[in-house]
Design a protein around this motif. Structure first.
Motif, PDB file in Angstrom:
ATOM      1  N   THR A  42       0.784  -1.234   0.000  1.00 56.03           N
ATOM      2  CA  THR A  42       0.000   0.000   0.000  1.00 56.03           C
ATOM      3  C   THR A  42       0.815   1.283   0.000  1.00 56.03           C
ATOM      4  OG1 THR A  42      -0.125  -0.023   2.422  1.00 56.03           O
ATOM      5  CG2 THR A  42      -1.914  -1.119   1.204  1.00 56.03           C
ATOM      6  N   ALA A  43       2.143   1.190   0.221  1.00 55.08           N
ATOM      7  CA  ALA A  43       2.920   2.435   0.329  1.00 55.08           C
ATOM      8  C   ALA A  43       4.405   2.197   0.075  1.00 55.08           C
ATOM      9  CB  ALA A  43       2.731   3.042   1.717  1.00 55.08           C
ATOM     10  N   TYR A  44       5.098   3.314  -0.153  1.00 58.15           N
ATOM     11  CA  TYR A  44       6.562   3.340  -0.176  1.00 58.15           C
ATOM     12  C   TYR A  44       6.995   4.051   1.096  1.00 58.15           C
ATOM     13  CZ  TYR A  44       6.201   2.301  -5.136  1.00 58.15           C
ATOM     14  OH  TYR A  44       5.917   1.713  -6.338  1.00 58.15           O
ATOM     15  N   LEU A  45       8.134   3.665   1.643  1.00 61.13           N
ATOM     16  CA  LEU A  45       8.702   4.337   2.798  1.00 61.13           C
ATOM     17  C   LEU A  45      10.128   4.718   2.446  1.00 61.13           C
ATOM     18  CD1 LEU A  45       8.448   5.263   5.743  1.00 61.13           C
ATOM     19  CD2 LEU A  45       9.288   2.996   6.420  1.00 61.13           C
ATOM     20  N   LEU A  46      10.393   6.009   2.455  1.00 63.48           N
ATOM     21  CA  LEU A  46      11.717   6.538   2.158  1.00 63.48           C
ATOM     22  C   LEU A  46      12.313   7.006   3.479  1.00 63.48           C
ATOM     23  CD1 LEU A  46      13.878   7.514   0.147  1.00 63.48           C
ATOM     24  CD2 LEU A  46      12.549   9.613  -0.102  1.00 63.48           C
ATOM     25  N   VAL A  47      13.491   6.488   3.816  1.00 64.85           N
ATOM     26  CA  VAL A  47      14.159   6.848   5.057  1.00 64.85           C
ATOM     27  C   VAL A  47      15.484   7.505   4.698  1.00 64.85           C
ATOM     28  CG1 VAL A  47      15.083   5.998   7.249  1.00 64.85           C
ATOM     29  CG2 VAL A  47      13.094   4.859   6.206  1.00 64.85           C
ATOM     30  N   LEU A  48      15.637   8.768   5.122  1.00 70.59           N
ATOM     31  CA  LEU A  48      16.857   9.521   4.838  1.00 70.59           C
ATOM     32  C   LEU A  48      17.532   9.881   6.150  1.00 70.59           C
ATOM     33  CD1 LEU A  48      15.462  12.034   2.190  1.00 70.59           C
ATOM     34  CD2 LEU A  48      16.908  10.058   1.737  1.00 70.59           C
ATOM     35  N   ASP A  49      18.795   9.512   6.299  1.00 73.69           N
ATOM     36  CA  ASP A  49      19.577   9.914   7.467  1.00 73.69           C
ATOM     37  C   ASP A  49      20.194  11.272   7.161  1.00 73.69           C
ATOM     38  OD1 ASP A  49      18.941   7.503   8.562  1.00 73.69           O
ATOM     39  OD2 ASP A  49      20.940   6.628   8.385  1.00 73.69           O
ATOM     40  N   LEU A  50      19.787  12.269   7.923  1.00 75.46           N
ATOM     41  CA  LEU A  50      20.261  13.641   7.724  1.00 75.46           C
ATOM     42  C   LEU A  50      20.819  14.152   9.052  1.00 75.46           C
ATOM     43  CD1 LEU A  50      17.125  14.887   5.738  1.00 75.46           C
ATOM     44  CD2 LEU A  50      19.340  14.235   4.776  1.00 75.46           C
ATOM     45  N   PRO A  51      22.036  13.769   9.395  1.00 73.19           N
ATOM     46  CA  PRO A  51      22.598  14.144  10.692  1.00 73.19           C
ATOM     47  C   PRO A  51      22.562  15.651  10.917  1.00 73.19           C
ATOM     48  CG  PRO A  51      24.055  12.634   9.528  1.00 73.19           C
ATOM     49  CD  PRO A  51      22.979  13.030   8.572  1.00 73.19           C
ATOM     50  N   GLY A  52      22.082  16.035  12.094  1.00 74.72           N
ATOM     51  CA  GLY A  52      22.050  17.440  12.464  1.00 74.72           C
ATOM     52  C   GLY A  52      20.857  18.213  11.942  1.00 74.72           C
ATOM     53  N   VAL A  53      20.025  17.597  11.119  1.00 77.44           N
ATOM     54  CA  VAL A  53      18.851  18.267  10.552  1.00 77.44           C
ATOM     55  C   VAL A  53      17.665  18.030  11.481  1.00 77.44           C
ATOM     56  CG1 VAL A  53      17.260  18.336   8.583  1.00 77.44           C
ATOM     57  CG2 VAL A  53      19.713  18.045   8.198  1.00 77.44           C
ATOM     58  N   VAL A  61      16.631  11.600  11.401  1.00 76.65           N
ATOM     59  CA  VAL A  61      16.163  10.587  10.450  1.00 76.65           C
ATOM     60  C   VAL A  61      14.796  11.028   9.928  1.00 76.65           C
ATOM     61  CG1 VAL A  61      15.527   8.177  10.087  1.00 76.65           C
ATOM     62  CG2 VAL A  61      17.441   8.750  11.602  1.00 76.65           C
ATOM     63  N   LEU A  62      14.734  11.277   8.632  1.00 77.94           N
ATOM     64  CA  LEU A  62      13.499  11.692   7.974  1.00 77.94           C
ATOM     65  C   LEU A  62      12.845  10.463   7.352  1.00 77.94           C
ATOM     66  CD1 LEU A  62      11.569  13.900   6.854  1.00 77.94           C
ATOM     67  CD2 LEU A  62      13.114  14.073   4.887  1.00 77.94           C
ATOM     68  N   GLU A  63      11.583  10.213   7.744  1.00 78.87           N
ATOM     69  CA  GLU A  63      10.818   9.115   7.154  1.00 78.87           C
ATOM     70  C   GLU A  63       9.656   9.708   6.377  1.00 78.87           C
ATOM     71  OE1 GLU A  63       9.575   6.121   9.900  1.00 78.87           O
ATOM     72  OE2 GLU A  63      11.633   5.580  10.420  1.00 78.87           O
ATOM     73  N   VAL A  64       9.569   9.346   5.107  1.00 86.55           N
ATOM     74  CA  VAL A  64       8.499   9.835   4.239  1.00 86.55           C
ATOM     75  C   VAL A  64       7.692   8.638   3.767  1.00 86.55           C
ATOM     76  CG1 VAL A  64       7.931  11.154   2.174  1.00 86.55           C
ATOM     77  CG2 VAL A  64      10.016  11.702   3.460  1.00 86.55           C
ATOM     78  N   ARG A  65       6.411   8.640   4.099  1.00 81.11           N
ATOM     79  CA  ARG A  65       5.503   7.558   3.684  1.00 81.11           C
ATOM     80  C   ARG A  65       4.678   8.077   2.514  1.00 81.11           C
ATOM     81  NH1 ARG A  65       3.916   2.966   6.103  1.00 81.11           N
ATOM     82  NH2 ARG A  65       5.048   3.601   7.967  1.00 81.11           N
ATOM     83  N   LEU A  66       4.803   7.393   1.377  1.00 79.90           N
ATOM     84  CA  LEU A  66       4.086   7.759   0.153  1.00 79.90           C
ATOM     85  C   LEU A  66       3.092   6.651  -0.175  1.00 79.90           C
ATOM     86  CD1 LEU A  66       7.294   8.774  -1.765  1.00 79.90           C
ATOM     87  CD2 LEU A  66       5.486  10.359  -1.113  1.00 79.90           C
ATOM     88  N   ALA A 109       0.934  12.066   1.261  1.00 80.28           N
ATOM     89  CA  ALA A 109       2.198  11.687   1.890  1.00 80.28           C
ATOM     90  C   ALA A 109       2.269  12.211   3.322  1.00 80.28           C
ATOM     91  CB  ALA A 109       3.370  12.233   1.073  1.00 80.28           C
ATOM     92  N   GLU A 110       3.018  11.490   4.150  1.00 78.61           N
ATOM     93  CA  GLU A 110       3.247  11.886   5.533  1.00 78.61           C
ATOM     94  C   GLU A 110       4.735  11.780   5.808  1.00 78.61           C
ATOM     95  OE1 GLU A 110       1.011   9.065   7.786  1.00 78.61           O
ATOM     96  OE2 GLU A 110      -0.919   9.983   7.300  1.00 78.61           O
ATOM     97  N   ALA A 111       5.234  12.666   6.693  1.00 83.56           N
ATOM     98  CA  ALA A 111       6.659  12.637   7.012  1.00 83.56           C
ATOM     99  C   ALA A 111       6.867  12.878   8.501  1.00 83.56           C
ATOM    100  CB  ALA A 111       7.403  13.691   6.202  1.00 83.56           C
ATOM    101  N   THR A 112       7.897  12.233   9.030  1.00 85.10           N
ATOM    102  CA  THR A 112       8.310  12.466  10.410  1.00 85.10           C
ATOM    103  C   THR A 112       9.825  12.624  10.431  1.00 85.10           C
ATOM    104  OG1 THR A 112       8.534  10.095  10.868  1.00 85.10           O
ATOM    105  CG2 THR A 112       6.412  11.113  11.407  1.00 85.10           C
ATOM    106  N   MET A 113      10.303  13.387  11.433  1.00 83.81           N
ATOM    107  CA  MET A 113      11.745  13.575  11.606  1.00 83.81           C
ATOM    108  C   MET A 113      12.053  13.331  13.076  1.00 83.81           C
ATOM    109  SD  MET A 113      14.772  14.715  10.376  1.00 83.81           S
ATOM    110  CE  MET A 113      14.603  15.855   9.050  1.00 83.81           C
TER     111      MET A 113
END
Length: 137
Positions: A24-35, A97-102, A89-93
């Motif tokens: 049902t979805a894609y989950l994109l996880v981006l490690d963005l240290p200090g963001v 660590v930024l998680e984007v659910r599409l 889409a929904e996103a959490t930080m």
């Protein structure tokens, strides 16, 4: 989805990215240290996910950089998979660590499509009644 995978591989080395997929979805996880959520901007434009993030640094005034490993700013445009729905889409930080659910576009459910008679049928029916002497009374 391969274009998104390719785009993720082109991100700076300091950014680690994972791409997961469910039915049902894609989950994109981006490690963005200090963001933080306040120093990141995320939006969908023309079928692309635009990620802008900066790292705030608070340095003691008596120190200068000798070497800096990670860039201060990320500006990336990632192509969305064709079945991804950017509007929902929904996103959490959390802790950099930024998680984007599409969500994926739902397939149209199977259904019967009714067929209605057009104007031709009414005229043909009226002509038939006239020829047969059946005026509907």
């Amino acid at each position: 989805m391969s274009t998104l995978r390719d785009a993720l591989s082109e991100l700076p080395d300091a950014v680690f990215a994972d791409l997961l997929e469910s039915e049902t979805a894609y989950l994109l996880v981006l490690d963005l240290p200090g963001v933080t959520a306040e120093t990141a901007d995320l939006r969908v434009e023309k079928g692309r996910l635009v990620v802008e993030a900066r790292r705030d640094k608070h340095l003691p005034s008596e120190f200068d950089y000798v070497r800096e490993e990670r860039p201060l700013f990320l500006d990336a445009e990632l192509p969305l998979p064709p079945d991804a729905v950017g509007d929902d889409a929904e996103a959490t930080m959390e802790r950099g660590v930024l998680e984007v659910r599409l969500p994926k576009r739902a397939a149209a459910p199977e259904r019967t499509i009714p067929i209605t008679a057009g104007d031709d049928s009414e005229e043909a029916s009226s002509a038939h009644r006239t020829q047969t002497g059946d005026d509907g009374a």
